[in-house]
Design a protein around this motif. Structure first.
Motif, PDB file in Angstrom:
ATOM      1  N   ALA A 197       0.801  -1.228   0.000  1.00 62.69           N
ATOM      2  CA  ALA A 197       0.000   0.000   0.000  1.00 62.69           C
ATOM      3  C   ALA A 197       0.831   1.274   0.000  1.00 62.69           C
ATOM      4  N   GLY A 198       2.016   1.291   0.589  1.00 63.44           N
ATOM      5  CA  GLY A 198       2.747   2.538   0.720  1.00 63.44           C
ATOM      6  C   GLY A 198       4.242   2.361   0.594  1.00 63.44           C
ATOM      7  N   ALA A 199       4.961   3.469   0.579  1.00 65.36           N
ATOM      8  CA  ALA A 199       6.404   3.441   0.386  1.00 65.36           C
ATOM      9  C   ALA A 199       7.117   2.771   1.549  1.00 65.36           C
ATOM     10  N   ALA A 200       6.658   3.025   2.768  1.00 68.48           N
ATOM     11  CA  ALA A 200       7.314   2.414   3.932  1.00 68.48           C
ATOM     12  C   ALA A 200       7.177   0.901   3.896  1.00 68.48           C
ATOM     13  N   GLU A 201       5.990   0.426   3.536  1.00 67.01           N
ATOM     14  CA  GLU A 201       5.789  -1.023   3.428  1.00 67.01           C
ATOM     15  C   GLU A 201       6.649  -1.602   2.310  1.00 67.01           C
ATOM     16  N   LEU A 202       6.778  -0.861   1.207  1.00 68.19           N
ATOM     17  CA  LEU A 202       7.632  -1.323   0.114  1.00 68.19           C
ATOM     18  C   LEU A 202       9.080  -1.471   0.578  1.00 68.19           C
ATOM     19  N   ALA A 203       9.581  -0.483   1.310  1.00 66.24           N
ATOM     20  CA  ALA A 203      10.955  -0.557   1.808  1.00 66.24           C
ATOM     21  C   ALA A 203      11.148  -1.780   2.700  1.00 66.24           C
ATOM     22  N   GLU A 204      10.159  -2.047   3.531  1.00 63.23           N
ATOM     23  CA  GLU A 204      10.242  -3.206   4.422  1.00 63.23           C
ATOM     24  C   GLU A 204      10.247  -4.508   3.631  1.00 63.23           C
ATOM     25  N   GLU A 205       9.402  -4.582   2.610  1.00 66.16           N
ATOM     26  CA  GLU A 205       9.325  -5.803   1.808  1.00 66.16           C
ATOM     27  C   GLU A 205      10.599  -6.018   1.000  1.00 66.16           C
ATOM     28  N   ILE A 206      11.222  -4.932   0.530  1.00 65.64           N
ATOM     29  CA  ILE A 206      12.487  -5.080  -0.187  1.00 65.64           C
ATOM     30  C   ILE A 206      13.565  -5.608   0.755  1.00 65.64           C
ATOM     31  N   SER A 207      13.568  -5.140   1.996  1.00 64.41           N
ATOM     32  CA  SER A 207      14.535  -5.638   2.979  1.00 64.41           C
ATOM     33  C   SER A 207      14.370  -7.135   3.201  1.00 64.41           C
ATOM     34  N   VAL A 208      13.116  -7.571   3.256  1.00 62.65           N
ATOM     35  CA  VAL A 208      12.867  -9.009   3.421  1.00 62.65           C
ATOM     36  C   VAL A 208      13.258  -9.756   2.159  1.00 62.65           C
ATOM     37  N   LEU A 209      12.990  -9.155   1.006  1.00 58.23           N
ATOM     38  CA  LEU A 209      13.290  -9.801  -0.270  1.00 58.23           C
ATOM     39  C   LEU A 209      14.768 -10.092  -0.423  1.00 58.23           C
ATOM     40  N   VAL A 210      15.614  -9.203   0.063  1.00 62.33           N
ATOM     41  CA  VAL A 210      17.056  -9.420  -0.028  1.00 62.33           C
ATOM     42  C   VAL A 210      17.449 -10.720   0.656  1.00 62.33           C
ATOM     43  N   HIS A 211      16.762 -11.053   1.744  1.00 56.14           N
ATOM     44  CA  HIS A 211      17.089 -12.264   2.505  1.00 56.14           C
ATOM     45  C   HIS A 211      16.355 -13.495   1.981  1.00 56.14           C
ATOM     46  N   ASP A 243       8.534  11.486  -3.749  1.00 56.47           N
ATOM     47  CA  ASP A 243       9.172  12.011  -2.539  1.00 56.47           C
ATOM     48  C   ASP A 243       9.166  10.981  -1.417  1.00 56.47           C
ATOM     49  N   GLU A 244       8.059  10.248  -1.291  1.00 52.62           N
ATOM     50  CA  GLU A 244       7.999   9.207  -0.260  1.00 52.62           C
ATOM     51  C   GLU A 244       9.025   8.114  -0.549  1.00 52.62           C
ATOM     52  N   LEU A 245       9.132   7.735  -1.824  1.00 51.85           N
ATOM     53  CA  LEU A 245      10.122   6.715  -2.192  1.00 51.85           C
ATOM     54  C   LEU A 245      11.535   7.223  -1.923  1.00 51.85           C
ATOM     55  N   ALA A 246      11.774   8.502  -2.200  1.00 55.81           N
ATOM     56  CA  ALA A 246      13.104   9.079  -1.984  1.00 55.81           C
ATOM     57  C   ALA A 246      13.464   9.136  -0.507  1.00 55.81           C
ATOM     58  N   ALA A 247      12.455   9.116   0.349  1.00 58.19           N
ATOM     59  CA  ALA A 247      12.722   9.181   1.789  1.00 58.19           C
ATOM     60  C   ALA A 247      13.041   7.817   2.379  1.00 58.19           C
ATOM     61  N   VAL A 248      12.469   6.741   1.833  1.00 53.61           N
ATOM     62  CA  VAL A 248      12.595   5.424   2.491  1.00 53.61           C
ATOM     63  C   VAL A 248      13.482   4.439   1.738  1.00 53.61           C
ATOM     64  N   LEU A 249      13.678   4.624   0.426  1.00 53.70           N
ATOM     65  CA  LEU A 249      14.438   3.625  -0.326  1.00 53.70           C
ATOM     66  C   LEU A 249      15.948   3.813  -0.250  1.00 53.70           C
ATOM     67  N   PRO A 250      16.502   5.030  -0.238  1.00 54.43           N
ATOM     68  CA  PRO A 250      17.967   5.149  -0.144  1.00 54.43           C
ATOM     69  C   PRO A 250      18.588   4.452   1.061  1.00 54.43           C
ATOM     70  N   THR A 277      16.961   3.190  -7.658  1.00 57.89           N
ATOM     71  CA  THR A 277      17.677   4.443  -7.876  1.00 57.89           C
ATOM     72  C   THR A 277      16.909   5.343  -8.841  1.00 57.89           C
ATOM     73  N   ALA A 278      16.386   4.751  -9.919  1.00 56.80           N
ATOM     74  CA  ALA A 278      15.602   5.525 -10.881  1.00 56.80           C
ATOM     75  C   ALA A 278      14.329   6.060 -10.239  1.00 56.80           C
ATOM     76  N   ALA A 279      13.689   5.269  -9.385  1.00 54.90           N
ATOM     77  CA  ALA A 279      12.417   5.678  -8.781  1.00 54.90           C
ATOM     78  C   ALA A 279      12.594   6.810  -7.789  1.00 54.90           C
TER      79      ALA A 279
END
Length: 894
Positions: free
Chosen positions: A427-441, A465-472, A501-503
């Motif tokens: 649903a949101g950028a924060a959840e996406l960042a969390e799921e990417i962290s899990v995906l790495v493992h 802007d939300e993606l730029a705050a949580v993905l880097p 990086t593009a996003a």
């Protein structure tokens, strides 16, 4: 004289330990103490690679400098434990070490030794050199070592893997060791110590000196000469065996037990320990315990109550020889104490619950033989216990006890409800960042699809802007996976890092972008992944990387609101109506899906015709993507490719020696498309030519089995052909983990071809229980479907067992689990396909397979004629093969 680091360092770099010691000894104590911080800084700042480049190790000299200047053990120990110094401990000239300590009149050497002991390794202790150095430090300080796991492992390793060519036998080294009485008990008390002994004595026997004596021989020799107390060692052995460990870790203690050959009096003192080992210990340990108890029983000193209590669990053990011996011991006990025969034969009846029919039969025959001597109440209880008999034995028991045969009813396998729908989208950028962290493992196919869909949708929704705050921060934290390096170019995670990086609008790496752009362009122009200009995998896993690269390249060039390939079900399947709605929206909004996103969507559509409504709506679309969708549906989708078996043989040189993987053979599969459907992804996916020779430990899909399974969810044979090497390695190389792919393929659809049949057979014969459990799960799903498959798996299993590529004794428990879980009909189909070639070859596991077939046949009331069964049953003699063949023949004809 004053001390300076330049002089100390120069002498250390030249390997001049006497020179460094002389500098220390010529200084005053005040100068030494004042120089301590300089030494610490110098050692910490020294180049750690110097020893390799200069071929001279300065570490020993640095150690002498530390000892000569440190004010206390607390300051010296951390420096000695630095890797540069620690690796050099064996090269320290200890005469210089002692000379410095005596000159400084150090009273903290014992404390230093104890601090170093605390950091001795407890794993991968190969030489014991570290302990040898610390032992000298402790001796110089007049201290005893603490009894810790690291100390005991280092001490033992140094003894059983000594350095030097001319050394005394191990018994002499043990006798003369000053720490024998303190540390030897730890060898028995610490788990895993026996594995160190086993690996040194048996696993690396060629490395042992010729004068070496094995551990159990040496300890027994010291017991014989009185250096070690026999009672104490026997008690330690029994305690070690009772606490258990891995089989190879217990073997040295079993050999020591046998070498000491306990007397009847000594066995009697540990009778309860032996009884427990018989009931619960590993097979070899239980055999030792049974032999000891039998010796005690033969002298009339084994209490009957102990024998009966121990026998109940012992009679259910899988080791048939042990169970048969226990039944014989109970029969002797019944003859010796006829007044308690009822109790004894009730105990024997516990064997009715053994999984092997021949054990059940032996118990039933013995009870039948002594039926007249049994009390009425015991007979009634034995008759009640007979209800658990299997195969043809319930009918025989009913005739013996006058009871009613209860028909065995095989459990029914519920119909397969189909794959579950995909989870709710991110649903949101924060959840996406969390799921990417899990995906790495953990790279699951489901999580990959959710992450890609969310990355595109959130970016298109104006939430950059939300993606730029949580993905880097995620990019920084997992730079080893999400950044591109020489070793991971073309990996899906590295491509994802570029897309992130593009996003976020971060400056992109030009070289990475160019490589991804080139890979996408080549895939579009040539239909190729991998090879010149492309780092992507040519297999199904490369499709995911290509799609991620496509996102990274095009994300900021075209504001795509969504991906059209996101599946609707967890197996990767995409509902045609959902794809139709997505393409209808695209046409209405004036955007065109990315090329490989659309192709992946088409490859995920179910096989077979779709509803006329969907077909009509698709035909009305006018966009390029819409027309391609309509044509795909009209053409019937992706036809099944041609999958054929391919035999891989080990590579041999001109003299017949095997290079690489030494196995009889490995089955692979070739793929050829039956027609060209026009998709760029399709051509490479459906064309497969495996290498001539088997690959060592293939791991293409090891960490992400769900990824390839979701590429072609309705053509599972294609994925199985690409993955059969990984599945084969589970059995012929004892690899682990790749069996997770099989249940995922079972949840997909499509015919079961030779690759999936052989892959399932290989996984049934996997070494690891988790992989065999995965094969059972997959078999149950397949059995609940409509596609015929079990006969092909049975034929494959028999073929692979013929040359030992698969060990049938591994597969049998898995087949039993599948039968008990409700797949009896499918297991029967498998068995009827596997038995004829195995009977014809006289395979040693054929009796076990016949026994299992009898149980399944009785459960489903099977009536069939199995080629070769009648001939096996008619053979003269009483071999187990003949007995089990007669049993199955009777079950099929009665």
């Amino acid at each position: 004289m004053s001390l300076d680091w330049e002089t100390v360092d120069r002498r250390a770099r030249s390997g001049d330990q006497p020179g460094v010691a002389r500098l220390i000894l010529e200084a005053t104590e005040a100068e030494r103490l004042a120089f301590a911080k300089t030494v610490e800084a110098g050692v910490k700042g020294a180049d750690p690679e110097l020893r390799w480049r200069a071929h001279v190790d300065p570490g020993p000299s640095y150690a002498l400098a530390v000892l000569g200047t440190a004010p206390s053990a607390a300051r010296a120990a951390p420096m000695f434990l630095r890797r540069q110094l620690r690796d050099s401990w064996p090269q320290i000239q200890f005469a210089r070490f002692r000379q410095i300590a005596e000159a400084r009149r150090l009273d903290w050497l014992g404390d230093l030794g104890e601090r170093l002991c605390a950091r001795l390794p407890v794993r991968d202790v190969w030489t014991g050199d570290e302990w040898a150095f610390i032992a000298q430090v402790l001796q110089a300080g007049g201290a005893q070592p603490p009894v810790t796991e690291g100390v005991v492992r280092g001490w033992l390793t140094r003894l059983i893997r000594p350095r030097g060519q001319r050394i005394p036998p191990l018994s002499m080294r043990l006798r003369d060791d000053p720490h024998l009485d303190l540390l030897l008990p730890g060898v028995f008390e610490i788990d895993g110590m026996g594995a160190d002994i086993y690996n040194a004595t048996w696993g690396a026997g060629s490395a042992l000196p010729k004068s070496g004596i094995r551990f159990h021989d040496a300890v027994a020799a010291l017991v014989a000469e009185g250096r070690l107390e026999r009672k104490t060692i026997l008690a330690a052995i029994m305690d070690r065996l009772a606490r258990g460990d891995k089989p190879n870790a217990l073997r040295p203690f079993v050999l020591l037990h046998d070498e000491l050959a306990p007397t009847v009096d000594e066995i009697a003192a540990h009778a309860l320990d032996y009884a427990r080992l018989l009931a619960e210990g590993p097979g070899p340990i239980a055999t030792v315990a049974q032999r000891a108890l039998r010796a005690l029983d033969d002298t009339g000193r084994l209490d009957l109550d102990t024998l009966l209590e121990t026998s109940v669990p012992a009679l259910l053990r899988k080791e048939k020889t042990l169970v048969k011996a226990q039944i014989s011991a109970l029969e002797k006990a019944a003859k010796r104490e006829p007044e308690r025969a009822g109790e004894v034969f009730e105990t024997i009846a516990a064997a009715f619950g053994h999984p092997a029919l021949d054990i059940q039969e032996r118990a039933l025959d013995l009870i039948t033989k002594h039926l007249a001597a049994l009390p009425t109440d015991s007979l009634a209880r034995i008759a009640d216990a007979s209800t658990v008999l299997a195969g043809d034995l319930p009918a025989r028991a009913a005739a013996v006890f006058g009871t009613t045969v209860l028909a065995e009813v095989a459990p029914e396998l519920p119909p397969y409800a189909g794959p579950a729908p995909m989870p709710a989208p991110i649903a949101g950028a924060a959840e996406l960042a969390e799921e990417i962290s899990v995906l790495v493992h953990e790279e699951t196919g489901i999580r990959w699809e959710q992450v890609l869909a969310a990355l595109v949708a959130l970016h298109a929704d104006g939430r950059r802007d939300e993606l730029a705050a949580v993905l880097p921060p995620v990019l920084d934290r997992y730079s080893g996976d999400l950044a591109e390096y020489s070793w991971n170019q073309g990996a899906a995670l590295a491509c994802l890092g570029a897309a992130m990086t593009a996003a976020t609008g971060l400056p992109r790496d030009h070289d990475t972008h160019q490589r991804l752009y080139s890979a996408v362009r080549i895939a579009w122009q040539e239909g190729r992944r991998g090879g010149t200009g492309s780092d992507l995998s040519d297999g199904p896993d490369g499709v995911l990387a290509l799609r991620v690269a496509e996102i990274a390249v095009h994300l900021n060039g075209s504001m795509m609101p969504m991906l059209v390939a996101t599946p609707t079900h967890v197996n990767g399947s995409l509902d045609p109506e959902v794809l139709l709605d997505r393409l209808t929206r695209a046409e209405a909004e004036g955007w065109q899906p990315w090329s490989f996103d659309l192709e992946q969507a088409l490859l995920r559509l179910p096989r077979g015709p779709v509803s006329t409504e969907v077909t009509a709506r698709a035909a009305a679309l006018t966009s390029p993507a819409g027309r391609q969708f309509a044509q795909w549906l009209a053409g019937g989708g992706l036809p099944d490719p041609v999958s054929e078996l391919f035999v891989q043989r080990p590579a041999r040189n001109q003299h017949g020696f095997v290079w690489g993987l030494d196995i009889p053979r490995r089955m692979a599969a070739t793929l050829r498309p039956s027609r060209d459907g026009g998709l760029r992804l399709e051509r490479q996916l459906l064309t497969l030519d495996p290498p001539k020779h088997p690959v060592w430990a293939p791991d293409r899909f090891e960490d992400r089995p769900g990824v390839p399974a979701m590429v072609l969810p309705h053509h599972r044979e294609v994925t199985a052909a690409w993955a059969i090497g990984e599945l084969a390695a589970l059995a012929d190389q004892d690899q682990r983990g790749n069996g997770r792919l099989l249940p995922l393929l079972a949840e997909c659809t499509g015919p079961v071809g030779p690759a999936l049949a052989y892959g399932t057979a290989y996984t049934f014969g996997a070494k690891q229980e988790a992989d065999r459990a995965a094969a059972v799960d997959a078999f149950l799903v397949l059995a609940a479907g409509t596609e015929p498959f079990a006969g092909a798996v049975g034929a494959a299993l028999a073929d692979l067992a013929s040359d030992g590529s698969v060990k049938l004794n591994r597969a049998l428990p898995a087949l039993t689990d599948a039968h008990r879980s409700g797949a009896s009909a499918a297991i029967w189909e498998l068995l009827t396909a596997a038995l004829p070639p195995l009977l014809a070859a006289g395979h040693r596991a054929a009796p076990d397979l016949l026994e299992h077939a009898t149980q399944v046949a009785v459960a489903i009331s099977a009536r069939a004629e199995i080629p070769g069964l009648a001939e096996a049953a008619a053979r003269p003699g009483s071999s187990r093969l003949t007995q089990e063949a007669k049993r199955l023949q009777s079950a099929l004809t009665t």
